[in-house]
Design a protein around this motif. Sequence first.
Motif, PDB file in Angstrom:
ATOM      1  N   MET A 139       5.202  -0.925   8.373  1.00 44.66           N
ATOM      2  CA  MET A 139       5.086  -1.128   6.930  1.00 44.66           C
ATOM      3  C   MET A 139       5.085  -2.600   6.570  1.00 44.66           C
ATOM      4  O   MET A 139       5.490  -3.461   7.360  1.00 44.66           O
ATOM      5  CB  MET A 139       6.239  -0.436   6.217  1.00 44.66           C
ATOM      6  N   GLN A 140       4.624  -2.856   5.361  1.00 47.24           N
ATOM      7  CA  GLN A 140       4.653  -4.184   4.759  1.00 47.24           C
ATOM      8  C   GLN A 140       5.179  -4.016   3.342  1.00 47.24           C
ATOM      9  O   GLN A 140       4.582  -3.287   2.547  1.00 47.24           O
ATOM     10  CB  GLN A 140       3.255  -4.798   4.731  1.00 47.24           C
ATOM     11  N   GLU A 141       6.296  -4.657   3.045  1.00 45.44           N
ATOM     12  CA  GLU A 141       6.847  -4.586   1.686  1.00 45.44           C
ATOM     13  C   GLU A 141       6.482  -5.843   0.920  1.00 45.44           C
ATOM     14  O   GLU A 141       6.538  -6.948   1.448  1.00 45.44           O
ATOM     15  CB  GLU A 141       8.361  -4.414   1.688  1.00 45.44           C
ATOM     16  N   ILE A 142       6.125  -5.621  -0.344  1.00 48.06           N
ATOM     17  CA  ILE A 142       5.810  -6.726  -1.244  1.00 48.06           C
ATOM     18  C   ILE A 142       6.789  -6.641  -2.415  1.00 48.06           C
ATOM     19  O   ILE A 142       6.656  -5.764  -3.276  1.00 48.06           O
ATOM     20  CB  ILE A 142       4.356  -6.639  -1.743  1.00 48.06           C
ATOM     21  N   PRO A 143       7.822  -7.487  -2.437  1.00 49.95           N
ATOM     22  CA  PRO A 143       8.789  -7.450  -3.539  1.00 49.95           C
ATOM     23  C   PRO A 143       8.246  -8.191  -4.759  1.00 49.95           C
ATOM     24  O   PRO A 143       7.386  -9.058  -4.639  1.00 49.95           O
ATOM     25  CB  PRO A 143      10.013  -8.166  -2.962  1.00 49.95           C
ATOM     26  N   GLY A 144       8.773  -7.818  -5.925  1.00 48.91           N
ATOM     27  CA  GLY A 144       8.352  -8.532  -7.124  1.00 48.91           C
ATOM     28  C   GLY A 144       8.863  -7.881  -8.393  1.00 48.91           C
ATOM     29  O   GLY A 144       9.671  -6.949  -8.369  1.00 48.91           O
ATOM     30  N   VAL A 145       8.368  -8.360  -9.498  1.00 53.86           N
ATOM     31  CA  VAL A 145       8.762  -7.863 -10.813  1.00 53.86           C
ATOM     32  C   VAL A 145       8.332  -6.405 -10.946  1.00 53.86           C
ATOM     33  O   VAL A 145       7.224  -6.033 -10.569  1.00 53.86           O
ATOM     34  CB  VAL A 145       8.113  -8.709 -11.929  1.00 53.86           C
ATOM     35  N   SER A 146       9.242  -5.581 -11.468  1.00 57.94           N
ATOM     36  CA  SER A 146       8.948  -4.171 -11.715  1.00 57.94           C
ATOM     37  C   SER A 146       9.574  -3.786 -13.051  1.00 57.94           C
ATOM     38  O   SER A 146      10.790  -3.618 -13.143  1.00 57.94           O
ATOM     39  CB  SER A 146       9.493  -3.290 -10.591  1.00 57.94           C
ATOM     40  N   LEU A 147       8.762  -3.649 -14.065  1.00 57.53           N
ATOM     41  CA  LEU A 147       9.264  -3.363 -15.406  1.00 57.53           C
ATOM     42  C   LEU A 147       9.875  -1.976 -15.537  1.00 57.53           C
ATOM     43  O   LEU A 147      10.659  -1.735 -16.441  1.00 57.53           O
ATOM     44  CB  LEU A 147       8.149  -3.565 -16.432  1.00 57.53           C
ATOM     45  N   ARG A 148       9.552  -1.049 -14.631  1.00 57.56           N
ATOM     46  CA  ARG A 148      10.135   0.300 -14.701  1.00 57.56           C
ATOM     47  C   ARG A 148      11.588   0.325 -14.223  1.00 57.56           C
ATOM     48  O   ARG A 148      12.288   1.303 -14.427  1.00 57.56           O
ATOM     49  CB  ARG A 148       9.296   1.292 -13.904  1.00 57.56           C
ATOM     50  N   CYS A 149      12.031  -0.761 -13.592  1.00 58.84           N
ATOM     51  CA  CYS A 149      13.383  -0.819 -13.023  1.00 58.84           C
ATOM     52  C   CYS A 149      14.357  -1.501 -13.980  1.00 58.84           C
ATOM     53  O   CYS A 149      14.007  -2.490 -14.627  1.00 58.84           O
ATOM     54  CB  CYS A 149      13.362  -1.591 -11.705  1.00 58.84           C
ATOM     55  N   ALA A 150      15.582  -0.997 -14.016  1.00 59.53           N
ATOM     56  CA  ALA A 150      16.623  -1.629 -14.844  1.00 59.53           C
ATOM     57  C   ALA A 150      16.858  -3.066 -14.392  1.00 59.53           C
ATOM     58  O   ALA A 150      17.099  -3.947 -15.213  1.00 59.53           O
ATOM     59  CB  ALA A 150      17.917  -0.817 -14.766  1.00 59.53           C
ATOM     60  N   SER A 151      16.761  -3.304 -13.076  1.00 59.89           N
ATOM     61  CA  SER A 151      16.962  -4.652 -12.526  1.00 59.89           C
ATOM     62  C   SER A 151      15.747  -5.547 -12.751  1.00 59.89           C
ATOM     63  O   SER A 151      15.816  -6.750 -12.521  1.00 59.89           O
ATOM     64  CB  SER A 151      17.222  -4.556 -11.025  1.00 59.89           C
ATOM     65  N   SER A 205       4.478   3.370  -1.353  1.00 56.00           N
ATOM     66  CA  SER A 205       5.692   3.698  -2.098  1.00 56.00           C
ATOM     67  C   SER A 205       6.093   2.527  -2.987  1.00 56.00           C
ATOM     68  O   SER A 205       5.639   1.398  -2.785  1.00 56.00           O
ATOM     69  CB  SER A 205       6.839   4.063  -1.149  1.00 56.00           C
ATOM     70  N   SER A 206       6.947   2.843  -3.938  1.00 55.09           N
ATOM     71  CA  SER A 206       7.535   1.792  -4.770  1.00 55.09           C
ATOM     72  C   SER A 206       8.956   2.201  -5.109  1.00 55.09           C
ATOM     73  O   SER A 206       9.269   3.391  -5.197  1.00 55.09           O
ATOM     74  CB  SER A 206       6.721   1.553  -6.043  1.00 55.09           C
ATOM     75  N   ASP A 248      12.090  -7.245   8.195  1.00 51.19           N
ATOM     76  CA  ASP A 248      12.396  -8.673   8.177  1.00 51.19           C
ATOM     77  C   ASP A 248      12.196  -9.140   6.747  1.00 51.19           C
ATOM     78  O   ASP A 248      11.071  -9.103   6.221  1.00 51.19           O
ATOM     79  CB  ASP A 248      11.472  -9.428   9.132  1.00 51.19           C
ATOM     80  N   MET A 249      13.270  -9.547   6.096  1.00 48.42           N
ATOM     81  CA  MET A 249      13.202  -9.904   4.677  1.00 48.42           C
ATOM     82  C   MET A 249      12.345 -11.147   4.429  1.00 48.42           C
ATOM     83  O   MET A 249      11.839 -11.330   3.328  1.00 48.42           O
ATOM     84  CB  MET A 249      14.607 -10.123   4.115  1.00 48.42           C
ATOM     85  N   ALA A 250      12.161 -11.982   5.428  1.00 45.66           N
ATOM     86  CA  ALA A 250      11.347 -13.182   5.250  1.00 45.66           C
ATOM     87  C   ALA A 250       9.858 -12.846   5.208  1.00 45.66           C
ATOM     88  O   ALA A 250       9.093 -13.481   4.475  1.00 45.66           O
ATOM     89  CB  ALA A 250      11.627 -14.185   6.361  1.00 45.66           C
ATOM     90  N   THR A 251       9.436 -11.841   5.977  1.00 49.42           N
ATOM     91  CA  THR A 251       8.018 -11.496   6.053  1.00 49.42           C
ATOM     92  C   THR A 251       7.665 -10.195   5.335  1.00 49.42           C
ATOM     93  O   THR A 251       6.499  -9.957   5.030  1.00 49.42           O
ATOM     94  CB  THR A 251       7.574 -11.349   7.517  1.00 49.42           C
ATOM     95  N   GLY A 252       8.645  -9.317   5.128  1.00 43.70           N
ATOM     96  CA  GLY A 252       8.400  -8.013   4.538  1.00 43.70           C
ATOM     97  C   GLY A 252       7.876  -6.990   5.533  1.00 43.70           C
ATOM     98  O   GLY A 252       7.637  -5.842   5.185  1.00 43.70           O
TER      99      GLY A 252
END
Length: 164
Positions: free
Chosen positions: A37-49, A71-72, A146-150
């Motif tokens: 997998m490859q995760e792409i973190p970022g702004v998500s307006l549907r989330c309380a955070s 997935s999200s 790996d949080m640095a690369t996703g």
Amino acid sequence: MSKLALRAVVGSLLLSAAFGASAAKSAYQDLELSGVMQEIPGVSLRCASKFGGTILGYGSSALLGRVTFLSSDCINQNGTSYTFSDGKFMITTMTGELLFADYNGQFVPTGEGTKYVFTNASFSITGGTGRYFKATGSGAITGGEDMATGQGTIQLKGRILLKK
């Protein structure tokens, strides 16, 4: 025995056989999926955070064959650990059928640089398309990132009930 009574008995037997046959076709099966997998973190307006992740990947399963997934989820930081919640998972099979699941859990540091592992992570199947339309089931999620690369790996292990 009268013809009416005989018809009622035969009808009951046929109806019982039909229900028994359909119940036998709706048995739980093991579901295991391994992928990258490859995760792409970022702004998500549907989330309380207001912070979340989008995960793209591919893998294989003895039951499902080769699959891709998307997935999200919502992410909250708790010290050095992270909680992911309100996750929505979509698995696509090679035949184009979809399997949907909700998921949540945590990822915690391994102590090796920026590597994290999933812990207390689970999924719950909510349906799909085609033969997965009324599917239910649940299981555990393992793997890491790996949080640095996703980049990471993911394994789903559980049970699925395909309803006719």
